[in-house]
Design a protein around this motif. Sequence first.
Motif, PDB file in Angstrom:
ATOM      1  N   LEU A 150      -9.147 -14.927   3.845  1.00 40.13           N
ATOM      2  CA  LEU A 150     -10.319 -14.170   3.402  1.00 40.13           C
ATOM      3  C   LEU A 150     -11.493 -15.086   3.122  1.00 40.13           C
ATOM      4  O   LEU A 150     -12.648 -14.737   3.397  1.00 40.13           O
TER       5      LEU A 150
ATOM      6  N   ILE B  23       0.828  -1.207   0.000  1.00 41.80           N
ATOM      7  CA  ILE B  23       0.000   0.000   0.000  1.00 41.80           C
ATOM      8  C   ILE B  23       0.860   1.254   0.000  1.00 41.80           C
ATOM      9  O   ILE B  23       0.391   2.341  -0.352  1.00 41.80           O
TER      10      ILE B  23
ATOM     11  N   TYR C 133      -3.346 -15.198   2.361  1.00 40.52           N
ATOM     12  CA  TYR C 133      -4.360 -14.151   2.486  1.00 40.52           C
ATOM     13  C   TYR C 133      -5.689 -14.626   1.919  1.00 40.52           C
ATOM     14  O   TYR C 133      -6.740 -14.434   2.524  1.00 40.52           O
TER      15      TYR C 133
ATOM     16  N   ASP D   4     -17.379  -2.939   3.280  1.00 34.19           N
ATOM     17  CA  ASP D   4     -16.121  -2.338   3.655  1.00 34.19           C
ATOM     18  C   ASP D   4     -14.971  -3.162   3.103  1.00 34.19           C
ATOM     19  O   ASP D   4     -15.145  -4.292   2.652  1.00 34.19           O
ATOM     20  N   LEU D   5     -13.816  -2.530   3.155  1.00 36.76           N
ATOM     21  CA  LEU D   5     -12.671  -3.029   2.396  1.00 36.76           C
ATOM     22  C   LEU D   5     -11.566  -3.449   3.358  1.00 36.76           C
ATOM     23  O   LEU D   5     -11.130  -2.644   4.179  1.00 36.76           O
ATOM     24  N   VAL D   6     -11.118  -4.683   3.236  1.00 40.74           N
ATOM     25  CA  VAL D   6      -9.986  -5.087   4.072  1.00 40.74           C
ATOM     26  C   VAL D   6      -8.727  -5.053   3.215  1.00 40.74           C
ATOM     27  O   VAL D   6      -8.738  -5.408   2.040  1.00 40.74           O
ATOM     28  N   LEU D   7      -7.676  -4.607   3.843  1.00 45.72           N
ATOM     29  CA  LEU D   7      -6.425  -4.319   3.146  1.00 45.72           C
ATOM     30  C   LEU D   7      -5.420  -5.434   3.380  1.00 45.72           C
ATOM     31  O   LEU D   7      -5.206  -5.858   4.517  1.00 45.72           O
ATOM     32  N   CYS D   8      -4.788  -5.893   2.292  1.00 51.20           N
ATOM     33  CA  CYS D   8      -3.794  -6.951   2.403  1.00 51.20           C
ATOM     34  C   CYS D   8      -2.561  -6.583   1.577  1.00 51.20           C
ATOM     35  O   CYS D   8      -2.696  -6.134   0.442  1.00 51.20           O
ATOM     36  N   ASN D   9      -1.399  -6.795   2.155  1.00 55.26           N
ATOM     37  CA  ASN D   9      -0.138  -6.524   1.471  1.00 55.26           C
ATOM     38  C   ASN D   9       0.579  -7.836   1.213  1.00 55.26           C
ATOM     39  O   ASN D   9       1.001  -8.520   2.136  1.00 55.26           O
TER      40      ASN D   9
ATOM     41  N   ALA E 274      -6.595   2.140  -3.938  1.00 52.70           N
ATOM     42  CA  ALA E 274      -7.289   1.768  -2.698  1.00 52.70           C
ATOM     43  C   ALA E 274      -8.365   2.786  -2.348  1.00 52.70           C
ATOM     44  O   ALA E 274      -9.460   2.418  -1.918  1.00 52.70           O
TER      45      ALA E 274
ATOM     46  N   GLU F 171     -12.162   1.862  -2.015  1.00 52.07           N
ATOM     47  CA  GLU F 171     -12.874   2.023  -0.742  1.00 52.07           C
ATOM     48  C   GLU F 171     -14.125   2.859  -0.932  1.00 52.07           C
ATOM     49  O   GLU F 171     -15.182   2.558  -0.365  1.00 52.07           O
TER      50      GLU F 171
END
Lengths: 394, 394
Positions: free
Chosen positions: B159, B117, B155, B139-144, B126, B130
């Motif tokens: 998820l 990110i 991941y 809603d948005l979950v963030l993954c790197n 993003a 979002e």
Amino acid sequence: MMPLPGLFLGAHGDQAGRLGIVSSSPPQCKTLTPAGQEQIIGNDCTFMPITIKDVARESGVNTSTVSRALNNGYGVNDETRKHVIAVAARLNYRPNRVARGLVTGRSHSLALLVSDIRNPFFAEVARGAEDAARSGNCDLVLCNSDLNADKQMQYVQSLLEKRIDGILMNSVSMLNEEQQAQLVASGVPIVLLNRSPSNHTFSTVCADNESGGALAAKYLLNLGHRKIAHLTGPRQHGNLTDRARGFVRALQTAVDPVQPTVLHGKFNFAGGAELTRKLLDEHQGITAVFAANDVMAFGVVRAALDRGLRIPEDLSLIGFDNIEFSGIVHPPLTTIHQPKYEMGYAAVEILLRLAREKAKQTPEHRLLGVELIERESCRSPLAKPRGSSKRSLV
Amino acid sequence: MMPLPGLFLGAHGDQAGRLGIVSSSPPQCKTLTPAGQEQIIGNDCTFMPITIKDVARESGVNTSTVSRALNNGYGVNDETRKHVIAVAARLNYRPNRVARGLVTGRSHSLALLVSDIRNPFFAEVARGAEDAARSGNCDLVLCNSDLNADKQMQYVQSLLEKRIDGILMNSVSMLNEEQQAQLVASGVPIVLLNRSPSNHTFSTVCADNESGGALAAKYLLNLGHRKIAHLTGPRQHGNLTDRARGFVRALQTAVDPVQPTVLHGKFNFAGGAELTRKLLDEHQGITAVFAANDVMAFGVVRAALDRGLRIPEDLSLIGFDNIEFSGIVHPPLTTIHQPKYEMGYAAVEILLRLAREKAKQTPEHRLLGVELIERESCRSPLAKPRGSSKRSLV
DNA sequence: CCGATTGTCGGGAACGTTTGCAATAACAGA
DNA sequence: TCTGTTATTGCAAACGTTCCCGACAATCGG
């Protein structure tokens, strides 16, 4: 729908009965269509994930035993545990975290509520927060509030409906008393990214802005600067106020005190440029500028170049934040490094602890150290380099 | 725990019975402690949010009626619906989205799975994602993922356990065949941020990289450049390859064709600088450089300045992406604008559609247009400005 | 040899919703 | 008045877990 119930004799302690048990139709989707029922199922693969019941049936034990075996493992025989785990692996069982969350009350997800993820400062915080959340077996939902109080409260409501385990927030300063009270009343753990202005009911993670300001002041003093300016944001902004206070105080309490020029404006690129123009117009002989953040410093660079001033030959410049681009732009910006990643990480660590403890929340406050990153945007005002242009200000 | 069940007569159609009904102890936490039970409750406020049952009891109807009244509103009398809504508002009822998700099978949350990110490109994506998710009540979950295949699959597994409604992914190119098959077998809607290399089972959202490359080529040709270089990433990178192809092809098919110098390396700041040094060492008389992205272009600026070359006086430079800093650095960078926000927004729109349709997924592909942003890093090679230094390359 | 303890496991009630189905009332047409 | 339809509502079964509690066997101390 679920075929063939009650076929298995759950013999207590019968190892053979567990291991060699006849397997019913394996719960994979493809084989769920015996002859004569095809028109019921339909041609599209009705995707039905396998549950803990499937594992229980397949391994000849009760669902509660499966749950115990797969989770903590305490209170279940070692052999049966291994067997259950093997069966779960064979069936490719994945627990439904929604169902688990319903009974445990924990969603295993945290929220990051910032003004805008496009701000590189928050992006770095987000990365630290996500890494910490992941190491705590949680995931992170991202929210952009745009510093809008209503939007922020709507997000909090939505997050509460999902039974979020904790919220990492940018700021609550734009919230009124009632809204803040509503936050604490909600009972959800909250960590703020700056020091709480009024009360201390929220946990906080903050960089040592005041020390950072002092660091910048001492650095410029050591270089020999005497005519110094500080460009910062509005007076209400807590973090920036701390930086300004540390900066001004260090200059005033030096062995040979200096009274800096302090200008307030917007704390973005345009604000930095605008304040610089104002500074050059109204104040003579400034040799060094401390910008409240790096993006403002970039605005200083732009305005200075437009006026024919070179950095650092004609004007020394120091920023705050040390965002990634500060080392990339020309000239590379000397700045105060703020441990953004570590702040996000630390905040989520606190959040995880608060989420674990169901007892009365004891707020925790962490003040993270900053450091000076010396690059190429500052120089001693005495050392006039080769070819220094003699252009006066305006 | 729940006090006084069965006290209410659920008179059918009795408005007075609904409106004027005697209220039991209101389910606020503070008043839950009648005299004589204090030692049971304890002193810490045992936080118990109000459920649909509380609303049902308080309004004298069944939970199913409350559910219907609060959700779609169809099949419930207009007056009772208003009454239920009023009671729910008075009690400050908030539905438990976890419980709802368990029965509906939808979590109302989407995931954004990017490499990092902190990359400003993804930060902007993003933000668009979002905003779209929020407008779709998700809603948005963030993954790197760090472009790590194993991490990416972990991941996805995590998820899936949360019954995520859809995933927006940076890339699947580093995944092997088996892993990609695993993704499609999971049945979760997936949208990729670039064109799928092999199969077309995933939906995609992509900027028109090839046209962007052609745009850059024509711009440089129009300025009069003939000795042109392109600095890009490794040959496997799909997006960058498309840009290079469009660029080279446009140069070659011009009325007066040009054969550019193309150098491959790392597509970051250091790579841009390194390739520039190599370019200046090994190729004479280059007047214009097209960098595969803006961050590489910043590396070009650095290396050029180190060699005493000024931009655009001695070397024209054009980038790709139009990240925010491209307009801030000096000189402001001419570049190809990629609609990053819109890409994130569009991708989530597709995701929402796919999540709504339970039928067989028909992948959708959107190719978003790009445009040239003309700033100050390019100039005609013929126009030698005032004071142009005659320093030769090395 | 007997009661107490421990280990292991199954039964079943939660958690808070949604939703199919049945029941009732209201109401229409004949 | 009878019957069929519609509107409204309640009942109860899901959804997939966790976890308390009791049952039972084995072990142990005396």
